[in-house]
Design an enzyme around this catalytic site. Structure first.
Site, PDB file in Angstrom:
ATOM      1  N   LYS A  85       0.851  -1.193   0.000  1.00 16.09           N
ATOM      2  CA  LYS A  85       0.000   0.000   0.000  1.00 16.09           C
ATOM      3  C   LYS A  85       0.885   1.240   0.000  1.00 16.09           C
ATOM      4  CE  LYS A  85      -4.161   1.476  -0.264  1.00 16.09           C
ATOM      5  NZ  LYS A  85      -4.968   1.112  -1.431  1.00 16.09           N
ATOM      6  N   SER A 121      -8.645  -0.463  -4.775  1.00 16.28           N
ATOM      7  CA  SER A 121      -8.790   0.000  -3.401  1.00 16.28           C
ATOM      8  C   SER A 121     -10.272   0.243  -3.115  1.00 16.28           C
ATOM      9  CB  SER A 121      -7.944   1.255  -3.189  1.00 16.28           C
ATOM     10  OG  SER A 121      -7.532   1.349  -1.836  1.00 16.28           O
TER      11      SER A 121
END
Length: 603
Positions: free
Chosen positions: A199, A401
């Site tokens: 991430k 996401s």
């Protein structure tokens, strides 16, 4: 302070006054246009000109008209709705009046490979009907050439002296800007809490270079997307992919060997069929579709759509609602071009409560954003499914996401091979400025009633208990994300976690890992929704946030040629806004976010 506030109020008043003047001007122009305009007529024999401007998108964005007016040619690029292009090409295929398509891509700024693929599919169907597709231009950028490569015959202006003329290809890349050193010089501390080793959304604020995890995943992503680009151009133009790669890698040398003539080089490499003058091009097209004055018979796709509007939908028919989620996902109400949690949730409730709407196709083109807004949207979809109406997700250029979160429990998920998806990870940002204030000789001190009294005070060092709570919140949200994907995709949590961790995948890889159900475009998603709803015949209805009368007028103006600026304009400021601005905005208030910065890959 009083003087500064007075100046700011004066500026605001001027902007509002200018906005009102502009609005009145637009109203007058629109009224005059409605009174004086004629409905476009399709010639008995003509070429349909596909001439997109700016970026090809799933949903056009609402733009502040005053800011765009003041910015002039440096304002935001115009946009072209992908479904308008697709509808025009599809309609023209069976229209005897349309003898050919001409691709005019000089004002095209870019799009995703996914959308280009859907448009290319329609162009291929048009060609298979026995009608030719032509393209002509002064030069072709990489994105323009990709669409132009679908032409049967591709020409370049022999008299052009464009900068980097011919066909300029450079490959794909992702080069975010990193602010750590700049923030260090300002003595700003950025505290990041995340779940998922890949991430990388907050790395722009906490690092000075790409992390190895991010580098590894992003390299694989751009390599796969570029391979798809090469395969498409190779197929359409009949050129070996290796030859195209060699053309790029040795561009300067072979350009030098060709005497610096960009056009001749492109023809020699097989990228272009021939160099011809603009007058010869017009003469050629006159032979194909007929003459009109000193040019050939033609109609652009916007006029063609206006002239061939479909009849009014049957109010008694069953319908499938298409809801577009395009842009960053944000809390609250937001106009088209952004995904407002409340805005989209309201549209889903509308579809759920309308008896004639039997299913929803959620068209997603989003890198994510707010976790709370994403869950609000997903929960409304789940309630719709519980009410007996199937939900099918159609992934366009990017559904990553938060963009994946909202689709995670849909009945079916379709993606194109080049969709950017995954990025199942979570982060939160909280900046503090205690070091900045210390350098200025400013100290923060005082008392509070509890250990968390100074939790949101950015003038002090981050409260340790608050920091622990933020990490717990991020971890909890990540666990929720994993659980949703596990439930929606029928996978174990361990299997989901293994392909999550913030890792970004292409649609083809997502299919291999079980993140999507099938490869296909929106037509495939619609067919699936119809099957799940038991529909043999249905109409489509696109549900969008309703604009006010003023917003509709301004939107019409912004979509007109009057406000169309340079399609290829770019600046370091726009790059900074794209890569850093959104993440910086998120840091202004604590929250948990699902966003993918490395997903910003366009051709």
């Amino acid at each position: 302070m009083f003087i500064l506030r007075a100046i700011w109020n004066l500026i605001s008043a001027f902007k509002n006054a200018l906005g009102n003047i502009l609005l009145l001007t637009v109203v007058a122009a629109v009224i005059f246009g409605l009174i004086s305009r004629n409905v476009p007529q399709v010639p008995k024999s003509a070429a349909l000109v596909i001439n997109p401007t700016g970026f090809i998108v799933n949903q056009t964005s609402a733009v502040d008209p005053v800011e765009q007016f003041l910015a002039g040619d440096q304002g935001e690029n115009s946009e072209t709705l992908a479904r308008d292009l697709i509808d025009a090409i599809r309609q023209a295929k069976n229209d005897d009046r349309i003898g050919a398509i001409v691709l005019e891509v000089s004002k095209l700024a870019g799009s995703s490979l996914s959308l280009y693929g859907e448009i290319g599919k329609e162009l291929s169907a048009f060609k298979n009907s026995g009608k030719p597709v032509y393209a002509f231009g002064d030069s072709f950028s990489q994105t323009q050439y990709f669409l132009a490569s679908y032409a049967d015959e591709l020409y370049i202006n022999a008299d052009s002296h464009s900068f980097l003329g011919g066909v300029f290809l450079q490959g794909l890349g992702s080069y975010p800007l990193y602010l750590k050193e700049a923030l260090n010089k300002l003595f700003v501390s950025v505290h990041v809490f995340k779940a998922g080793v890949y991430k990388d959304a907050a790395e722009t604020l906490t690092r000075q270079s790409m992390s190895e995890y991010s580098r590894q995943a992003t390299q694989l992503l751009v390599d796969n997307l570029w391979q798809s680009y090469l395969e498409t151009v190779s197929r359409e133009r009949g050129i070996a992919a290796d030859d195209i790669s060699e053309y790029i890698e040795n561009y300067a040398d072979i350009l030098d060997d060709s005497g610096g003539d960009f056009g001749k080089l492109a023809v020699a490499q097989g990228l272009i069929d021939d160099e011809i003058s603009r007058s010869d091009w017009r003469a050629k097209m006159q032979k194909v579709v007929g003459k009109s004055g000193d040019t050939y018979q033609h109609i652009d796709f916007r006029s063609y759509l206006a002239a061939t509007k479909s009849p009014i939908r049957n109010p008694e028919s069953d319908k499938i609602a298409v809801i577009v989620a395009s842009g960053n996902i944000l809390d609250g109400d937001h106009p088209p071009g952004q995904v407002g949690g409340d805005s989209v949730a309201r549209l889903i409730r509308e579809a759920r409560t309308e008896d004639d709407i039997k299913a929803i196709v959620l068209r997603i083109d989003s890198p994510g954003g707010s976790a709370s807004a994403s869950e609000l949207i997903r929960n409304e979809l789940a309630l719709t499914q519980a009410a007996g109406k199937p939900v099918v997700a159609s992934f366009s250029g990017v559904a990553a996401s938060g963009g994946y979160w909202i689709a995670s429990t849909a009945n079916r998920i379709f993606a194109t091979e080049t969709t950017i998806t995954g990025s199942i990870g979570v982060f939160s940002i909280f900046p503090t400025a205690e070091q900045t204030l210390n350098k200025l000789g400013i100290k923060s001190d005082g008392v509070g009633t509890t250990s968390l009294s100074d939790a949101f005070d950015f003038t002090r060092s981050l409260n340790p208990m608050f920091a622990k709570a933020l990490q717990i919140s991020v971890d909890h949200t990540y666990d929720k994300f994993i659980a949703l994907v596990s439930e929606g995709r029928g996978m174990t949590r361990e299997a989901v976690d293994a392909i999550a961790q913030g890792r970004v995948w292409t649609g083809a890889q997502g299919l291999e890992h079980g993140l999507v159900d099938a490869i296909g475009g929106i037509d495939d998603a619609l067919a699936s929704a119809a099957t799940l709803a038991g529909l043999d015949d249905y109409d489509l209805v696109y549900l969008e946030k309703r604009l006010t009368a003023q917003e509709q007028i301004l939107q019409q103006l912004l979509n007109s040629k009057l406000m169309t600026g340079s399609a290829l304009s770019s600046s370091i400021m726009s790059k900074m806004y794209r890569d850093i601005g959104f993440v910086s905005d998120l840091s202004e208030k604590p929250g948990v976010y699902l966003h993918c910065v490395s997903c910003n890959v366009t051709i």
